[in-house]
Motif scaffolding. Sequence first.
Motif, PDB file in Angstrom:
ATOM      1  N   ASN A  27       0.815  -1.209   0.000  1.00 52.51           N
ATOM      2  CA  ASN A  27       0.000   0.000   0.000  1.00 52.51           C
ATOM      3  C   ASN A  27       0.850   1.260   0.000  1.00 52.51           C
ATOM      4  OD1 ASN A  27       1.000   0.013   2.538  1.00 52.51           O
ATOM      5  ND2 ASN A  27      -0.960  -0.055   3.606  1.00 52.51           N
ATOM      6  N   ASP A  28       2.132   1.087  -0.376  1.00 54.81           N
ATOM      7  CA  ASP A  28       3.039   2.222  -0.526  1.00 54.81           C
ATOM      8  C   ASP A  28       3.182   3.040   0.745  1.00 54.81           C
ATOM      9  OD1 ASP A  28       2.013   2.890  -3.912  1.00 54.81           O
ATOM     10  OD2 ASP A  28       3.442   1.464  -3.123  1.00 54.81           O
ATOM     11  N   THR A  29       3.055   2.406   1.893  1.00 54.76           N
ATOM     12  CA  THR A  29       3.282   3.110   3.147  1.00 54.76           C
ATOM     13  C   THR A  29       4.594   2.645   3.736  1.00 54.76           C
ATOM     14  OG1 THR A  29       0.903   3.207   3.538  1.00 54.76           O
ATOM     15  CG2 THR A  29       2.352   3.623   5.428  1.00 54.76           C
ATOM     16  N   ALA A  31       3.159 -13.217   3.253  1.00 54.31           N
ATOM     17  CA  ALA A  31       3.333 -13.454   1.815  1.00 54.31           C
ATOM     18  C   ALA A  31       3.731 -14.901   1.560  1.00 54.31           C
ATOM     19  CB  ALA A  31       4.388 -12.496   1.255  1.00 54.31           C
ATOM     20  N   GLU A  32       4.558 -15.472   2.438  1.00 47.73           N
ATOM     21  CA  GLU A  32       4.948 -16.882   2.288  1.00 47.73           C
ATOM     22  C   GLU A  32       3.730 -17.792   2.385  1.00 47.73           C
ATOM     23  OE1 GLU A  32       7.627 -20.289   4.575  1.00 47.73           O
ATOM     24  OE2 GLU A  32       8.000 -18.158   4.961  1.00 47.73           O
ATOM     25  N   GLN A  33       2.866 -17.519   3.365  1.00 47.08           N
ATOM     26  CA  GLN A  33       1.671 -18.344   3.509  1.00 47.08           C
ATOM     27  C   GLN A  33       0.759 -18.216   2.294  1.00 47.08           C
ATOM     28  OE1 GLN A  33       0.987 -20.655   5.673  1.00 47.08           O
ATOM     29  NE2 GLN A  33      -0.998 -21.071   4.700  1.00 47.08           N
ATOM     30  N   GLN A  34       0.638 -17.008   1.771  1.00 48.30           N
ATOM     31  CA  GLN A  34      -0.187 -16.818   0.576  1.00 48.30           C
ATOM     32  C   GLN A  34       0.399 -17.553  -0.617  1.00 48.30           C
ATOM     33  OE1 GLN A  34      -0.032 -12.568   0.649  1.00 48.30           O
ATOM     34  NE2 GLN A  34      -1.918 -12.346   1.831  1.00 48.30           N
ATOM     35  N   ALA A  35       1.732 -17.598  -0.704  1.00 48.04           N
ATOM     36  CA  ALA A  35       2.382 -18.343  -1.783  1.00 48.04           C
ATOM     37  C   ALA A  35       2.098 -19.838  -1.652  1.00 48.04           C
ATOM     38  CB  ALA A  35       3.880 -18.079  -1.766  1.00 48.04           C
ATOM     39  N   ARG A  36       2.144 -20.349  -0.432  1.00 49.81           N
ATOM     40  CA  ARG A  36       1.841 -21.759  -0.201  1.00 49.81           C
ATOM     41  C   ARG A  36       0.416 -22.088  -0.645  1.00 49.81           C
ATOM     42  NH1 ARG A  36       5.450 -24.477   3.096  1.00 49.81           N
ATOM     43  NH2 ARG A  36       7.006 -23.161   4.144  1.00 49.81           N
ATOM     44  N   GLU A  37      -0.507 -21.227  -0.287  1.00 50.93           N
ATOM     45  CA  GLU A  37      -1.906 -21.480  -0.633  1.00 50.93           C
ATOM     46  C   GLU A  37      -2.130 -21.410  -2.136  1.00 50.93           C
ATOM     47  OE1 GLU A  37      -3.948 -18.556   1.624  1.00 50.93           O
ATOM     48  OE2 GLU A  37      -3.590 -19.543   3.564  1.00 50.93           O
ATOM     49  N   ALA A  38      -1.478 -20.435  -2.805  1.00 48.88           N
ATOM     50  CA  ALA A  38      -1.662 -20.282  -4.248  1.00 48.88           C
ATOM     51  C   ALA A  38      -1.013 -21.426  -5.020  1.00 48.88           C
ATOM     52  CB  ALA A  38      -1.090 -18.943  -4.710  1.00 48.88           C
ATOM     53  N   ALA A  39       0.146 -21.886  -4.551  1.00 45.29           N
ATOM     54  CA  ALA A  39       0.881 -22.940  -5.260  1.00 45.29           C
ATOM     55  C   ALA A  39       0.245 -24.308  -5.068  1.00 45.29           C
ATOM     56  CB  ALA A  39       2.328 -22.960  -4.797  1.00 45.29           C
ATOM     57  N   VAL A  48      10.804 -15.853 -12.350  1.00 43.53           N
ATOM     58  CA  VAL A  48      10.877 -14.985 -11.178  1.00 43.53           C
ATOM     59  C   VAL A  48       9.611 -14.152 -11.086  1.00 43.53           C
ATOM     60  CG1 VAL A  48      12.106 -13.055 -10.114  1.00 43.53           C
ATOM     61  CG2 VAL A  48      13.387 -14.891 -11.209  1.00 43.53           C
ATOM     62  N   LEU A  49       9.083 -14.063  -9.886  1.00 42.36           N
ATOM     63  CA  LEU A  49       7.918 -13.226  -9.617  1.00 42.36           C
ATOM     64  C   LEU A  49       8.289 -12.182  -8.579  1.00 42.36           C
ATOM     65  CD1 LEU A  49       5.189 -16.027  -9.297  1.00 42.36           C
ATOM     66  CD2 LEU A  49       5.756 -14.672 -11.325  1.00 42.36           C
ATOM     67  N   TYR A  50       7.676 -11.015  -8.676  1.00 41.03           N
ATOM     68  CA  TYR A  50       7.898  -9.946  -7.706  1.00 41.03           C
ATOM     69  C   TYR A  50       6.694  -9.835  -6.784  1.00 41.03           C
ATOM     70  CZ  TYR A  50      11.800  -7.984 -10.421  1.00 41.03           C
ATOM     71  OH  TYR A  50      12.990  -7.778 -11.064  1.00 41.03           O
ATOM     72  N   THR A  51       6.974  -9.334  -5.597  1.00 42.65           N
ATOM     73  CA  THR A  51       5.915  -9.020  -4.670  1.00 42.65           C
ATOM     74  C   THR A  51       6.370  -7.887  -3.775  1.00 42.65           C
ATOM     75  OG1 THR A  51       4.317  -9.966  -3.111  1.00 42.65           O
ATOM     76  CG2 THR A  51       6.625 -10.618  -2.851  1.00 42.65           C
ATOM     77  N   GLY A  52       5.450  -7.332  -3.006  1.00 41.81           N
ATOM     78  CA  GLY A  52       5.805  -6.366  -1.985  1.00 41.81           C
ATOM     79  C   GLY A  52       6.192  -7.106  -0.724  1.00 41.81           C
ATOM     80  N   GLY A  53       6.564  -6.384   0.308  1.00 43.69           N
ATOM     81  CA  GLY A  53       7.026  -7.043   1.517  1.00 43.69           C
ATOM     82  C   GLY A  53       5.929  -7.673   2.342  1.00 43.69           C
ATOM     83  N   ASP A  54       4.742  -7.068   2.405  1.00 42.21           N
ATOM     84  CA  ASP A  54       3.727  -7.489   3.364  1.00 42.21           C
ATOM     85  C   ASP A  54       2.766  -8.535   2.844  1.00 42.21           C
ATOM     86  OD1 ASP A  54       4.825  -5.732   5.114  1.00 42.21           O
ATOM     87  OD2 ASP A  54       3.305  -4.175   4.884  1.00 42.21           O
ATOM     88  N   ALA A  55       2.594  -8.609   1.545  1.00 40.25           N
ATOM     89  CA  ALA A  55       1.606  -9.532   0.999  1.00 40.25           C
ATOM     90  C   ALA A  55       2.028  -9.952  -0.393  1.00 40.25           C
ATOM     91  CB  ALA A  55       0.218  -8.875   0.953  1.00 40.25           C
ATOM     92  N   LEU A  56       1.579 -11.125  -0.806  1.00 44.39           N
ATOM     93  CA  LEU A  56       1.877 -11.612  -2.143  1.00 44.39           C
ATOM     94  C   LEU A  56       0.991 -10.887  -3.148  1.00 44.39           C
ATOM     95  CD1 LEU A  56       3.480 -13.757  -3.772  1.00 44.39           C
ATOM     96  CD2 LEU A  56       1.460 -15.201  -3.596  1.00 44.39           C
ATOM     97  N   ALA A  57       1.610 -10.286  -4.136  1.00 43.28           N
ATOM     98  CA  ALA A  57       0.845  -9.564  -5.152  1.00 43.28           C
ATOM     99  C   ALA A  57      -0.033 -10.534  -5.935  1.00 43.28           C
ATOM    100  CB  ALA A  57       1.800  -8.836  -6.098  1.00 43.28           C
ATOM    101  N   GLU A  58      -1.220 -10.095  -6.290  1.00 47.37           N
ATOM    102  CA  GLU A  58      -2.155 -10.971  -6.994  1.00 47.37           C
ATOM    103  C   GLU A  58      -1.625 -11.400  -8.349  1.00 47.37           C
ATOM    104  OE1 GLU A  58      -5.075 -13.297  -8.364  1.00 47.37           O
ATOM    105  OE2 GLU A  58      -4.656 -12.685  -6.297  1.00 47.37           O
ATOM    106  N   GLU A  59      -0.893 -10.512  -9.045  1.00 49.40           N
ATOM    107  CA  GLU A  59      -0.336 -10.891 -10.343  1.00 49.40           C
ATOM    108  C   GLU A  59       0.600 -12.093 -10.206  1.00 49.40           C
ATOM    109  OE1 GLU A  59      -0.709  -6.322 -10.532  1.00 49.40           O
ATOM    110  OE2 GLU A  59      -0.288  -7.882  -9.045  1.00 49.40           O
ATOM    111  N   ALA A  75       7.016  -8.078 -14.262  1.00 52.26           N
ATOM    112  CA  ALA A  75       7.699  -9.328 -13.942  1.00 52.26           C
ATOM    113  C   ALA A  75       6.824 -10.525 -14.270  1.00 52.26           C
ATOM    114  CB  ALA A  75       8.109  -9.346 -12.470  1.00 52.26           C
ATOM    115  N   ALA A  76       5.524 -10.423 -14.013  1.00 56.11           N
ATOM    116  CA  ALA A  76       4.613 -11.522 -14.345  1.00 56.11           C
ATOM    117  C   ALA A  76       4.550 -11.739 -15.852  1.00 56.11           C
ATOM    118  CB  ALA A  76       3.217 -11.225 -13.789  1.00 56.11           C
TER     119      ALA A  76
END
Length: 634
Positions: free
Chosen positions: A241-243, A489-497, A452-463, A407-408
């Motif tokens: 969220n750019d904060t 973000a790691e947990q979200q990656a596990r769920e998506a993969a 390679v995929l990019y993401t922000g620090g706090d959450a896995l980007a939807e792309e 990156a996606a």
Amino acid sequence: MPAVTACVLAVAAATVLGLGEPVAAQTPSCTGTAAVTEYLSATDERYGPDTDLTGLIADCELLLGAQSDLVGSGTDPLNWSTGLSMKGWAGDAEGWIGVGVGGNPPRVTSLEIHGNRSNDANYYGGLLSGEIPSALGGLTALTYLVLINHQFSGGIPSELGDLSNLNTLWLHGNGLTGEIPTEVCDLRASVGDFRVDNRLLTTGTASRNQLTGCVATGSDNDTPEVVESDNDTPEVVESDNDTPEVVESDNDTPEVIESDNDTPEVVESDNDTPEVIESDNEAPGTTVADGASNGGSSGYRVGTGSAGGGSGLDVGVATLVVADGWSPADVGTASVLAAREGGAVVYVAEGELPAGVERLLGDALPAEVLVVGGPAAVSRAVVDEIREASPGSEVRRVSGEGRVATAAAAARESLGGVAGGGVTFVVANGWSAADAGVAAALAAAGGGRAAVLYTGGDALAEESAALLREYPTEEVVLVGGVAAVSAAAEQQAREAAGEQASVSRVTGQDRVETAAAAARRVLGDPASAGGVTLVVANGWSAADVGVAAALAAVTDDAAVVYTAAGVLSGAAEAVIDEYEPVSVIIVGGRSAVSDEVRDAVAAAAPDGTGIERISGQDRTDTAVRAARHILEGN
């Protein structure tokens, strides 16, 4: 315009700009002059005869009014004048003191004024003095303001707080004093790269600010840079969220190379984001090998052709990846593409195709040219020049709305259709060029389907999550600690993969430790590794990191390690000691990786190790020289 009206406007302008007493006679009008009329031509597809120049004229006159304050007692007068297009408003031959114009209608969007770039004591603080003009607060379209390595004194003008569009603010390496104004401190919530602090770029006799207030804390050389691979220096970590938030730690001293290599730019990857110091500043002709050290011949053949010509290129079959060399996010994506395609990465600068890149295109006639980023990063005019230089090449653009989407798109380019074997996805923080370089090396090393995929620090980007769901994901490798890619973000990656995918993390205490951990993963057990090549790059230079990743990708049994400019990192030295490389390639000139570092490499490596250096006059030239080496068949 009636003479009386012109006079009244000029007096008013002088008062608004905070330049002291009215100076109507000293501030020329930019209307109808060469400074701005180029933007009425069709040479840039964004502009034409009906272009609204009102804002640009105001910016032009503001800068001319502030020019005398900026020059101060400097030794290199700024060349700003109404007789020269603002595209040429640079104070030295290499364009290191420059005004950038962008947008439509055009406005001044960047102001970058560096101290003297020579290698003597004058490098630090030897150009401009006096106070920073408050008038600069009137450049309301400014996104990038860099005034470093000078002798500016006094306080920071509160008017800089009016620069609401700013995403980069660097004022270090001066002699500024006092409390940072509240208006400027308030910019921290929106400025991705806020370097208003008291550090030095290196030890020595450099100028140093003595500021209080919202200044970064830590050691004298602390660098509030980007998201680190884990949590190196006090740095701004940009979330989705750019904060920004501040991550404190005690590692990493970046030495000489100062750049926005890893900075969380508010502007996305399409933007032109200059780095502060080139990846190197070698003189032309000094860019090939240092020669074999330790008494042995090199086991790593560096192409000896210059950036301007060459033979032995693998003509008509190669892939060349083109990116804006001043956009760390695009450099990272380009290095990934080049690594996966077995190609080379080259850089364009400020909307222009460098002559060395043009000659390389004509010599190599690559089968395809992949352009990373949208037209704001690599303009349509540059793409047309690429097609003219290599008319038989398939030229296509790889881009998205922002660095994560770009990156996606690059991942889809590399992987092709969903059908096929299992995929390894390497996930890195898109605001850390150091981690992007590590990710590129990891993705290229396996030889299978990887991206390679990019993401922000706090959450896995939807792309990024979308690709993990769509493709048959076998493995997810996270680069960096939880400050770079969070546990969430790691947990979200596990769920998506999905449950079938393994998830691991490659990390260290800082960027050099993370790169070393990745090198060990790539090279495997030292006892069984043989014929290893190590590519050494300054971990604070995104441009060199991108070149290093591409070089390692086309070299058997190769890995990338990071170092600082003046001291060989302990992590890199440990990898050298463990793997006993037969060859070492150093990327960048002596301001990026010093002779002292090279000597330390030679001391750590076994006798007979070949040590080479690939460097050029600037980052674009270094990339061209590395590309020629790659296209010559390694």
